[in-house]
Enzyme design. Structure first.
Site, PDB file in Angstrom:
ATOM      1  N   CYS B  84     -14.070 -11.720   7.467  1.00 15.62           N
ATOM      2  CA  CYS B  84     -13.938 -12.087   8.886  1.00 15.62           C
ATOM      3  C   CYS B  84     -15.040 -11.485   9.741  1.00 15.62           C
ATOM      4  O   CYS B  84     -15.188 -11.846  10.904  1.00 15.62           O
ATOM      5  CB  CYS B  84     -12.573 -11.670   9.403  1.00 15.62           C
ATOM      6  SG  CYS B  84     -11.229 -12.279   8.371  1.00 15.62           S
ATOM      7  N   LYS B 330      -6.618 -13.945  19.012  1.00 14.08           N
ATOM      8  CA  LYS B 330      -5.210 -14.283  19.186  1.00 14.08           C
ATOM      9  C   LYS B 330      -5.011 -15.615  19.893  1.00 14.08           C
ATOM     10  O   LYS B 330      -4.207 -16.441  19.454  1.00 14.08           O
ATOM     11  CB  LYS B 330      -4.508 -13.163  19.978  1.00 14.08           C
ATOM     12  CG  LYS B 330      -3.077 -13.456  20.363  1.00 14.08           C
ATOM     13  CD  LYS B 330      -2.196 -13.527  19.134  1.00 14.08           C
ATOM     14  CE  LYS B 330      -0.884 -14.284  19.400  1.00 14.08           C
ATOM     15  NZ  LYS B 330      -1.051 -15.737  19.288  1.00 14.08           N
ATOM     16  N   HIS B 334      -9.580 -18.254  15.747  1.00 14.91           N
ATOM     17  CA  HIS B 334     -10.327 -17.447  14.770  1.00 14.91           C
ATOM     18  C   HIS B 334     -10.863 -18.308  13.608  1.00 14.91           C
ATOM     19  O   HIS B 334     -10.345 -18.262  12.505  1.00 14.91           O
ATOM     20  CB  HIS B 334      -9.391 -16.344  14.244  1.00 14.91           C
ATOM     21  CG  HIS B 334      -9.991 -15.399  13.259  1.00 14.91           C
ATOM     22  ND1 HIS B 334     -11.343 -15.105  13.193  1.00 14.91           N
ATOM     23  CD2 HIS B 334      -9.412 -14.667  12.258  1.00 14.91           C
ATOM     24  CE1 HIS B 334     -11.564 -14.245  12.206  1.00 14.91           C
ATOM     25  NE2 HIS B 334     -10.415 -13.974  11.630  1.00 14.91           N
TER      26      HIS B 334
END
Lengths: 388, 388
Positions: B84, B330, B334
């Site tokens: 990530c 959030k 993402h």
């Protein structure tokens, strides 16, 4: 500009390590390379790790921190991926990091595990390097793609399957004395021509094998070499990378590799070396045709004339420019993410006289590594020069 | 040393682009970033592309040359992967390339496609970022791993689920006016606490969504900015990266993130900026607990005190250090490989007053981006500063 020296090198044997993990193989080569450099793992400022198929072969991405732990290194750790050119691209990032002053000592290495995969699974994994939308989805495999390139070459130029076969014969002969090579058996032209066809005109012996293995280098700035009084006889005098369209159908020619030409031009310009200065080369011979296209792209042969180079002896161990003295991908093996790093490891050993085949190239001072990804949509060329 | 300026930025909306390919999304953001930079694709010397799950989600590796073609760029093209944190790591390589003098203009961007995957397939894809041997194989998922970290935090410090919930509430509120965000609906603490539990103590609203999207930046040396008279009000004043052991079990603490601390220390040192100088930050809130650990690691809160930062207003839009004004992972979404790049895109818009939420941070001059990979086995921190 900061000069970049090779201060350590290590590799595993290439072949079947089905009982080992990638991290275990990498741990071995990192340790060997650091020992060779006379440096502890604490000295490493940055780690670049190259791998290609880990997602499918070991269900593992995010491998760079894993490899840092395996090497005992606490440093920024980044994976670089450019299909079969991942290793070369990682070496280039390592060089860039030192030149930028971001790091003084970089550990760069790759590992790949392929032999435990079934042939269909391995074919799927390798196909990730082709264009899914315009190649893989319609059934193109890697042997199929290189067969198209070979067919185009044989139709366009005065060359035949026997020319291709001589590349495999040469590289198998070179691997005989390389104790780290996967296939150390000599073969002859008839073996190649009579082997089962994989994708016409390429047969089994025109193709490199599936291989497990790892390779690592420690690179350092010349400042560190001086201040720590390290042994570092070889520098990376220039390194160039280039890209091309991923799918063959989008290229102007099926049998020329402009990414190799551009990467080479950049590496030559950066190093002040010309093709005629190069004493020996490790080039990306995933298939026999690939070596021929490589030596043309690198300027060792004119376009259309590389086909005869192995056959007429130009690129054999006793030729004017020995190519793939290690055995190449064909006979040394091709653990994808490790390959581009391993080419440099082999060159260092050849240039410093510690390679089994070093006698073939006495007094050599310039070596070149050529690493290609996919059907040469990525290419990285490094020029190595003996400086001490 | 060469200063590195941000001369162009672009991103897609984040959310459901199930009908688009990764290359198509990247083509959009590359074009936007180059237009924003007033540069043609010919000006690009190098491309770094960040992606994480392409092998599983689009059966495509070797994406960098593909993205170069999609952007109309003919330059070395390299994929950078750090789970990530891939986007942040790619930005760092872009900065390094310019500082080394390898490139004057770099296109760096990421793209990811996840919404078309089933939940089990997406869970498998994301699990590649964890340690297959010691985590995934025994059933650890990413929500499970972060739940362990959250549980450890709540047990060790004076914090509860309501503290976590306030992070989600804040980030949803911030996303309302961000037209590129995936979720633009406000939620309240009860919504979070009453939502289905994903992995105790983390519920559905403690977790970022699956997202498709792409983001890109054009970076240039200050020489190019001057010679081409480009608009480049923001520089990357410092960027740091660090790694940690991949599996949670090998860490000393489940609720501290030394990779964030080290990456931040490096970025602060390189930029001469201290935590108290930072006006706003985009941090890696893949789960609510992640934002809390991030602000502690970055020095915006003492260890154990970050839990109350959203609840007491410190990190809200009107607080002393607004965090995730974009909506964060959030609520903005993402798309893994794009996230680290998108954080910088959002910061540039906020710092230059063109973001919907820019009014919350008038006269701001320093922004910080924090991008984490896995359970923070990789971390990249960038400090951005307004210079014009």
């Amino acid at each position: 500009m900061t000069d970049v020296r090779i201060v350590g090198a290590g590799m595993t044997s290439f072949g079947d390590h089905a009982d080992r993990t990638g991290r275990s193989l990498f741990s071995d080569v990192a340790r060997r390379a650091l020992e060779d450099a006379s440096l502890s793992s604490d000295a490493v400022d940055e780690l670049f790790f190259s791998s290609f198929a880990g997602e499918l072969s070991e269900s593992q991405s995010h491998q760079a921190p894993l490899m840092a732990s395996a090497a005992g290194v606490s440093a920024p750790a980044t994976r670089v991926e450019a299909a079969c050119a991942s290793g070369g691209a990682a070496v280039r990032q390592a060089v860039t990091s030192i030149r930028a002053g971001v790091a003084d000592v970089v550990l760069v290495g790759g590992a790949e595990k392929l032999t435990h995969l079934s042939t269909p699974d391995a074919t799927d994994a390798l196909s990730l390097a082709a264009d899914e939308r315009w190649e893989t989805r319609i059934g193109t495999t890697f042997p199929g793609a290189y067969a198209l390139m070979a067919r185009a070459y044989l139709e366009r130029f005065d060359a035949d399957r026997e020319d291709l076969a001589h590349v495999a014969v040469k590289n198998h002969a070179n691997a005989v004395d390389n104790e780290l090579a996967q296939y150390r058996n000599e073969i002859d032209v008839e073996d190649v021509l009579e082997a089962p066809i994989v994708s016409e005109p390429l047969g089994l012996y025109d193709s490199c094998p599936l291989t497990d293995g790892a390779a690592a280098l420690v690179l350092a700035s010349d400042d560190v070499v001086r201040s720590r009084d390290l042994s570092a006889p070889v520098e990376i005098a220039g390194i160039g990378q280039a890209s091309d369209r991923l799918s063959l159908q989008e290229r102007e020619s099926l049998c020329e590799t402009p990414a190799t030409e551009t990467a080479a031009r950049r590496a030559y310009a950066a190093s002040g070396i010309e093709p005629t200065d190069v004493d020996l080369a490790e080039v990306h011979d995933c298939f026999t045709i690939a070596e021929i296209l490589a030596i043309e792209g690198l300027g060792f042969a004119e376009i259309g004339e590389g086909g005869r180079a192995a056959r007429d002896g130009t690129t054999t161990a006793t030729g004017t420019i020995p190519v793939n003295l290690s055995g190449g991908l064909k006979a040394k093996g091709h653990p994808v993410g490790a390959t581009g790093v391993a080419q440099v490891v082999e060159l260092v050993k050849l240039l410093t006289g510690v390679h089994a085949n070093a006698d073939a190239v006495p007094d050599s001072s310039v070596g070149l590594a050529h690493n290609a990804g996919g059907t040469v949509a990525s290419a990285v060329v490094s020029v190595l020069e003996v400086v001490e």
